[in-house]
Design an enzyme around this catalytic site. Structure first.
Site, short mmCIF file in Angstrom:
data_model
loop_
_atom_site.label_atom_id
_atom_site.label_comp_id
_atom_site.label_asym_id
_atom_site.label_seq_id
_atom_site.Cartn_x
_atom_site.Cartn_y
_atom_site.Cartn_z
N SER B 158 -39.70 -32.22 -35.80
CA SER B 158 -38.51 -32.06 -36.63
C SER B 158 -38.61 -30.78 -37.47
O SER B 158 -38.87 -29.71 -36.93
CB SER B 158 -38.37 -33.31 -37.51
OG SER B 158 -37.10 -33.41 -38.06
N ASP B 323 -32.89 -39.34 -28.90
CA ASP B 323 -32.79 -38.62 -30.17
C ASP B 323 -31.47 -37.85 -30.19
O ASP B 323 -31.26 -36.94 -29.40
CB ASP B 323 -33.98 -37.65 -30.30
CG ASP B 323 -34.01 -36.93 -31.64
OD1 ASP B 323 -33.05 -37.05 -32.42
OD2 ASP B 323 -35.02 -36.24 -31.90
N HIS B 356 -34.81 -40.21 -33.07
CA HIS B 356 -35.58 -39.10 -33.64
C HIS B 356 -36.95 -39.57 -34.14
O HIS B 356 -37.93 -38.84 -34.06
CB HIS B 356 -34.77 -38.49 -34.80
CG HIS B 356 -35.37 -37.25 -35.36
ND1 HIS B 356 -35.68 -36.15 -34.58
CD2 HIS B 356 -35.72 -36.92 -36.63
CE1 HIS B 356 -36.20 -35.20 -35.36
NE2 HIS B 356 -36.24 -35.65 -36.59
#
Lengths: 199, 386
Positions: B158, B323, B356
């Protein structure tokens, strides 16, 4: 590492230092060899997790990508050679993919089993059965091959699309050239290699 | 036998260290920090060649405590313990792993809660806006301090993936490999929108007081909680939530609030409340702004391949099928740019229903890929190749 017979031949057809994109690169053996012996800058595409791990283990640049979704993410003229070995017959849109290969690469190299081989013809003609052979080992019900063609079919498509056939190699089951094959390639060869250029 | 298994792949007890940087640090926005501190942890041994170090970059709400436990009775290990440890994907038998809390954080590194030497009061909202590049610069100072010239790998998920990418661009000769997980080369409008909603949740809390809540001895809990709840929904997938909670009514496992009807509500309240107790609102604002602003291609007329042209690292770019906050398409943009720039890159899309958040989980395919890639990096170092 000794290469699968067809890959050895493909390797011979690729220039040293070329930028190569390998569609359906499998375990990455071809690219690994090309990197080691020919200084090739290469990338392989594959969708199979096991193959991707093998490529990672040998340091091959592998990108997880499904050829049936196209290769539209690659820029025009970004490779010298786009290779696709023993995969043409298993993709959803062979014609579109061939066009795309010649957009992305200056040339492309395609290999596939020849459905026009006399053994295939004999199995259908005499036994009335779908052919199974060294290059076509799958039974009809579990084959990944959905677009089988003969060498002649392929050349007709090339003519219709204006693809230039730069080089052609027709071989037997041991990937060797034979005198008989030269006489009637579409009848005696069980596997073919085509190096194509743009119209 | 299970006790042995736990022993075998657990790091055990870990300590927090503090790096004090004496000199000034000029930030990208022109502001200067006269000095700064970073808290960090390390796992595994730095070898004599000092070439087996891996840097872990944390995401929005992460921190230095990535693996192991501080006390034997800690309820939970570090946030990435699933992937870091002896024999794990990031194998501490082979690598020296460095994990820190970023500048501007709220877990011990210099940030909004630090006393501003000029005023004698906490920085609060006046802490300068740092960006990904500032984090990378400050991380490099920590690496200098530890005598690490080159990282065998810089890894992040991320927002952490963005730092890993920035490392490869900023310090090409200090990064042997770069693992970018569930990240993007820049945020999409939708992604920025979610950050803005989360920020507005905080700003509209009457305890926020333009960020000067600490002076007034208040905490914008409601706002932080709401921000976390919004974030949390975007970190999961529809299917993942469906499978985890379905339409089950609450069991009291997470929350006793009578107005809550469904299990998923109860879970979100629980997550949000827990977050609001340990996270600082000013840090949240700062981290999300840093996320929004990241765009290494900006200085190259939007050409990411051009931005990556200096990089020398071998890249691994990973994403997860479910995601949608940082989708596989965003990773594909990074991969395409790396190929255009002729960089060594491998990629995979890992099947997962966990959205995610997948990047934090010990999914077999995911950990196998990372382990295989890092082993290859190590092999190449030993062969003297790469």
């Amino acid at each position: 590492m000794t290469l699968r017979g067809d890959l050895q031949l493909v390797q011979d057809l690729i220039n040293p230092g070329a930028r190569v994109l390998d569609l359906g690169c499998g375990d990455g053996a071809l690219l690994d060899n090309l990197q080691r012996h020919k200084g090739v800058n290469g990338y392989g595409l594959d969708r199979d997790p096991v193959n991707i791990n093998r490529c990672l283990a040998s340091g091959v640049n592998v990108v997880q990508q499904d050829l049936d979704h196209g290769i539209g993410n690659f820029l025009d003229d970004s490779f010298d050679m786009v290779v696709m070995t023993n995969t043409l017959q298993a993709v959803k849109n062979p014609r579109t993919l061939l066009r795309e290969m010649l957009r992305v690469g200056e040339e492309c190299l395609v290999t596939f089993p020849n459905f026009g081989h006399w053994q295939c013809r004999l199995q259908i003609f005499l036994h009335g059965r779908m052919p199974v052979s060294a290059h076509l080992p799958h039974s009809w019900f579990d084959t990944p091959n959905i677009h089988l063609c003969t060498a002649q079919d392929f050349e007709q498509l090339c003519a219709a699309e204006g693809f230039r056939i730069i080089q052609r190699r027709m071989v037997n089951q041991a990937y060797r050239q034979q005198r008989l094959i030269a006489l009637a390639p579409n009848f005696f060869s069980s596997y073919c290699f085509y190096r194509l250029g743009r119209p | 036998m299970s006790a042995q298994t736990i022993q075998a792949d657990a790091i055990g007890l870990v300590e927090v260290h503090t790096f004090q940087h004496g000199g000034p640090l000029v930030l990208q926005n022109g502001a200067t920090l006269q000095n700064f501190e970073l808290v960090y942890e390390t796992y595994g041994q730095l070898n004599s060649a000092r070439d087996n170090a891996i840097l872990i970059c944390h995401a929005l709400s992460g921190h230095h405590h990535a693996a192991g436990r501080h006390h034997p009775d800690d309820a939970k290990p570090g946030w990435w313990d699933a992937c870091i440890g002896p024999g794990k994907a990031i194998d501490t038998n082979q690598f020296f792993v460095l994990s820190l809390n970023n500048l501007g954080g709220c877990h011990g590194s210099t940030g909004p809660k630090t006393i501003n030497p000029e005023t004698g009061k906490a920085y609060g909202p006046d802490f300068p806006q740092v960006v990904v590049r500032d984090w990378v610069t400050s991380q490099a100072k920590l690496a200098d301090h530890l005598g690490i010239e080159t990282f065998a790998a810089v890894i992040g998920g991320s927002l952490g993936g963005m730092q890993a990418m920035q490392w490869a661009i900023e310090y090409p000769d200090r990064v042997r490999s770069c693992v970018i997980i569930a990240a993007a080369a820049k945020l999409s409008a939708q992604n920025i929108a979610f950050n803005e909603i989360a920020r507005q949740a905080i700003v509209s809390d009457q305890n926020y007081l333009d960020g000067r809540y600490e002076e007034a001895d208040k905490i914008p809990n409601r706002g932080l909680m709401l921000a976390r709840m919004i974030g949390h929904v975007t970190y999961l997938s529809d299917d993942g939530m469906g499978n985890k909670f379905g339409r089950e009514v609450k069991s009291g496992e997470f929350d006793q609030d009578e107005s809550i009807e469904f299990q998923v509500e109860s879970y979100l309240h629980y997550q949000g409340r827990a977050f609001s107790k340990y996270f600082d609102a000013n840090t949240y604002m700062l981290m999300t702004h840093a996320l929004d602003q990241f765009d290494p291609a900006r200085g190259h007329a939007g050409d990411l391949a051009e931005a990556l042209s200096a990089a020398q690292a071998r890249f691994l770019v990973l994403s997860f099928s479910s995601d949608w906050r940082f989708s596989s398409q965003r990773s594909q943009e990074i991969i395409d740019a790396l190929i255009t720039a002729r960089k060594n890159v491998a990629s995979a899309v890992v099947e997962s229903e966990h959205g995610h958040d997948s990047f934090l989980l010990p999914l077999t395919r995911y950990t196998t890929i990372m382990k295989t890639f890092l082993q290859r990096v190590l092999d190449e170092m030993r062969e003297g190749g790469a």
